[in-house]
Design a protein around this motif. Structure first.
Motif, PDB file in Angstrom:
ATOM      1  N   LEU A 165       0.823  -1.207   0.000  1.00 41.30           N
ATOM      2  CA  LEU A 165       0.000   0.000   0.000  1.00 41.30           C
ATOM      3  C   LEU A 165       0.861   1.262   0.000  1.00 41.30           C
ATOM      4  O   LEU A 165       0.609   2.201  -0.760  1.00 41.30           O
ATOM      5  N   GLU A 166       1.869   1.281   0.844  1.00 43.81           N
ATOM      6  CA  GLU A 166       2.722   2.464   0.923  1.00 43.81           C
ATOM      7  C   GLU A 166       3.444   2.718  -0.391  1.00 43.81           C
ATOM      8  O   GLU A 166       3.496   3.851  -0.884  1.00 43.81           O
ATOM      9  N   GLU A 167       3.990   1.671  -0.984  1.00 43.43           N
ATOM     10  CA  GLU A 167       4.756   1.837  -2.219  1.00 43.43           C
ATOM     11  C   GLU A 167       3.863   2.253  -3.391  1.00 43.43           C
ATOM     12  O   GLU A 167       4.230   3.118  -4.190  1.00 43.43           O
ATOM     13  N   GLN A 168       2.690   1.659  -3.478  1.00 38.97           N
ATOM     14  CA  GLN A 168       1.807   1.999  -4.601  1.00 38.97           C
ATOM     15  C   GLN A 168       1.252   3.415  -4.462  1.00 38.97           C
ATOM     16  O   GLN A 168       1.128   4.140  -5.459  1.00 38.97           O
ATOM     17  N   ILE A 169       0.928   3.823  -3.241  1.00 37.16           N
ATOM     18  CA  ILE A 169       0.422   5.183  -3.051  1.00 37.16           C
ATOM     19  C   ILE A 169       1.529   6.204  -3.335  1.00 37.16           C
ATOM     20  O   ILE A 169       1.254   7.274  -3.895  1.00 37.16           O
ATOM     21  N   ARG A 170       2.764   5.865  -3.010  1.00 42.32           N
ATOM     22  CA  ARG A 170       3.873   6.770  -3.374  1.00 42.32           C
ATOM     23  C   ARG A 170       3.998   6.899  -4.891  1.00 42.32           C
ATOM     24  O   ARG A 170       4.235   7.991  -5.420  1.00 42.32           O
ATOM     25  N   GLN A 171       3.869   5.788  -5.592  1.00 39.78           N
ATOM     26  CA  GLN A 171       3.907   5.842  -7.061  1.00 39.78           C
ATOM     27  C   GLN A 171       2.764   6.690  -7.612  1.00 39.78           C
ATOM     28  O   GLN A 171       2.953   7.498  -8.525  1.00 39.78           O
ATOM     29  N   GLY A 217      -0.622  13.910  -4.430  1.00 37.74           N
ATOM     30  CA  GLY A 217      -0.407  14.645  -5.665  1.00 37.74           C
ATOM     31  C   GLY A 217      -0.063  16.115  -5.529  1.00 37.74           C
ATOM     32  O   GLY A 217       0.253  16.761  -6.527  1.00 37.74           O
ATOM     33  N   THR A 218      -0.117  16.656  -4.327  1.00 37.71           N
ATOM     34  CA  THR A 218       0.142  18.087  -4.159  1.00 37.71           C
ATOM     35  C   THR A 218       1.614  18.399  -3.869  1.00 37.71           C
ATOM     36  O   THR A 218       2.039  19.536  -4.017  1.00 37.71           O
ATOM     37  N   GLU A 219       2.368  17.402  -3.461  1.00 33.59           N
ATOM     38  CA  GLU A 219       3.797  17.541  -3.168  1.00 33.59           C
ATOM     39  C   GLU A 219       4.530  16.332  -3.764  1.00 33.59           C
ATOM     40  O   GLU A 219       3.929  15.276  -3.957  1.00 33.59           O
ATOM     41  N   PRO A 220       5.848  16.480  -4.029  1.00 34.20           N
ATOM     42  CA  PRO A 220       6.582  15.342  -4.609  1.00 34.20           C
ATOM     43  C   PRO A 220       6.688  14.144  -3.667  1.00 34.20           C
ATOM     44  O   PRO A 220       6.846  13.005  -4.118  1.00 34.20           O
ATOM     45  N   ASP A 221       6.602  14.387  -2.367  1.00 32.09           N
ATOM     46  CA  ASP A 221       6.626  13.298  -1.390  1.00 32.09           C
ATOM     47  C   ASP A 221       5.325  13.319  -0.594  1.00 32.09           C
ATOM     48  O   ASP A 221       4.722  14.382  -0.392  1.00 32.09           O
ATOM     49  N   VAL A 222       4.901  12.163  -0.135  1.00 33.37           N
ATOM     50  CA  VAL A 222       3.651  12.077   0.613  1.00 33.37           C
ATOM     51  C   VAL A 222       3.877  11.257   1.885  1.00 33.37           C
ATOM     52  O   VAL A 222       4.599  10.253   1.881  1.00 33.37           O
ATOM     53  N   ASN A 223       3.266  11.702   2.968  1.00 35.95           N
ATOM     54  CA  ASN A 223       3.351  11.021   4.256  1.00 35.95           C
ATOM     55  C   ASN A 223       2.104  10.163   4.425  1.00 35.95           C
ATOM     56  O   ASN A 223       0.992  10.676   4.532  1.00 35.95           O
ATOM     57  N   ILE A 224       2.286   8.846   4.412  1.00 34.99           N
ATOM     58  CA  ILE A 224       1.171   7.894   4.430  1.00 34.99           C
ATOM     59  C   ILE A 224       1.062   7.268   5.814  1.00 34.99           C
ATOM     60  O   ILE A 224       2.067   6.849   6.399  1.00 34.99           O
ATOM     61  N   GLU A 225      -0.144   7.206   6.327  1.00 37.84           N
ATOM     62  CA  GLU A 225      -0.383   6.560   7.614  1.00 37.84           C
ATOM     63  C   GLU A 225      -1.039   5.202   7.380  1.00 37.84           C
ATOM     64  O   GLU A 225      -1.970   5.096   6.575  1.00 37.84           O
ATOM     65  N   THR A 226      -0.554   4.173   8.060  1.00 37.88           N
ATOM     66  CA  THR A 226      -1.125   2.832   7.900  1.00 37.88           C
ATOM     67  C   THR A 226      -1.492   2.238   9.254  1.00 37.88           C
ATOM     68  O   THR A 226      -0.910   2.587  10.284  1.00 37.88           O
ATOM     69  N   VAL A 227      -2.463   1.351   9.227  1.00 42.05           N
ATOM     70  CA  VAL A 227      -2.868   0.631  10.429  1.00 42.05           C
ATOM     71  C   VAL A 227      -3.351  -0.747  10.017  1.00 42.05           C
ATOM     72  O   VAL A 227      -3.944  -0.917   8.948  1.00 42.05           O
TER      73      VAL A 227
END
Length: 247
Positions: A72-78, A166-176
């Motif tokens: 999930l983290e890797e795909q959302i970063r892509q 999509g608003t910044e080149p990097d994204v901070n993803i929260e997972t649970v």
């Protein structure tokens, strides 16, 4: 089961989502709430959902909890990079972005990843438990004690997000990750639902008689009766019978 509605005020539905099955027979549920002018919000949410679906459907093996979290983290970063690049390449799409809440659903556990204020709730017989924390300005002010729960409900800057895809080149993803059992369910939804119905009222609708689809439509109907200013989207998976309940 996935349903979405434009609501009573907006001309376009900037929400997108769905429930998708991969080659291994496991499920990915997604809700994305797009933002940006000139219908760019439609584009951002649609890109996000379509990309995640294309990444998910060819998978031929079930994930462990850690594998699901990593995936999930890797795909959302892509996806974030793709949406960001598209926004930078076309002036009409400048500033577009989207929330995302996505869940990998297996027989004994679920892994949720989110960015923004679209939410995930765990459904049990007796209550609806919020799994995610909104990445919003108002929620940060509430968490720091600068706003009360009551003040936060109608704050004029309620829709200001601190994170988006999509608003910044990097994204901070929260997972649970959570275990679940027969009788439990999962609800993913955009804020068009949660801004109009408290958790207790949502749970009441989900526990009412009728098919899952009918219960979901009643939630949308109630949100629209209470104003329906925003798009309204929800995805529900019940652990007890995934094949029967995903429509």
């Amino acid at each position: 089961m996935y349903v979405t509605d434009t609501g009573k005020v907006r001309e376009h539905n900037e929400d997108d989502g769905g429930i998708f099955t991969n080659e291994a027979g496991d499920y990915l549920a997604v809700v994305a709430d797009g933002m940006g002018g000139h219908q760019a919000g439609d584009v951002a949410s649609s890109m996000t959902v379509n990309l995640l679906r294309s990444f998910w459907e060819p998978i031929q093996h079930s994930f462990s909890v850690e594998e699901a979290k990593h995936w999930l983290e890797e795909q959302i970063r892509q996806v974030n990079q793709y949406v960001y690049d598209q926004a930078a390449s076309d002036q009409k799409m400048a500033g577009m972005g989207t929330t995302i809440v996505a869940a990998v659903c297996m027989r004994s556990y679920m892994v949720i990843a989110h960015v923004g204020d679209s939410r995930a709730y765990q459904i049990s017989e007796h209550e609806l438990n919020l799994i995610t924390e909104d990445h919003s300005l108002v929620n940060e002010l509430k968490q720091s004690g600068q706003l009360t729960e009551e003040e936060a409900k109608d704050h004029p800057r309620k829709n200001v997000l601190m994170r988006a895809v999509g608003t910044e080149p990097d994204v901070n993803i929260e997972t649970v990750s959570l275990q679940w059992q027969i009788g439990d369910g999962l609800l993913l939804c955009s804020d068009g639902l949660t801004n109009k119905l408290e958790a207790e009222k949502i749970h009441e609708h989900l526990q009412a008689p009728g098919s899952l689809h009918e219960r979901a439509l009643s939630l949308i109907h109630t949100a629209k009766e209470r104003g329906g200013e925003d798009n309204i989207t929800l995805a529900v998976i019940l652990q007890s019978s995934l094949e029967k309940e995903v429509e």
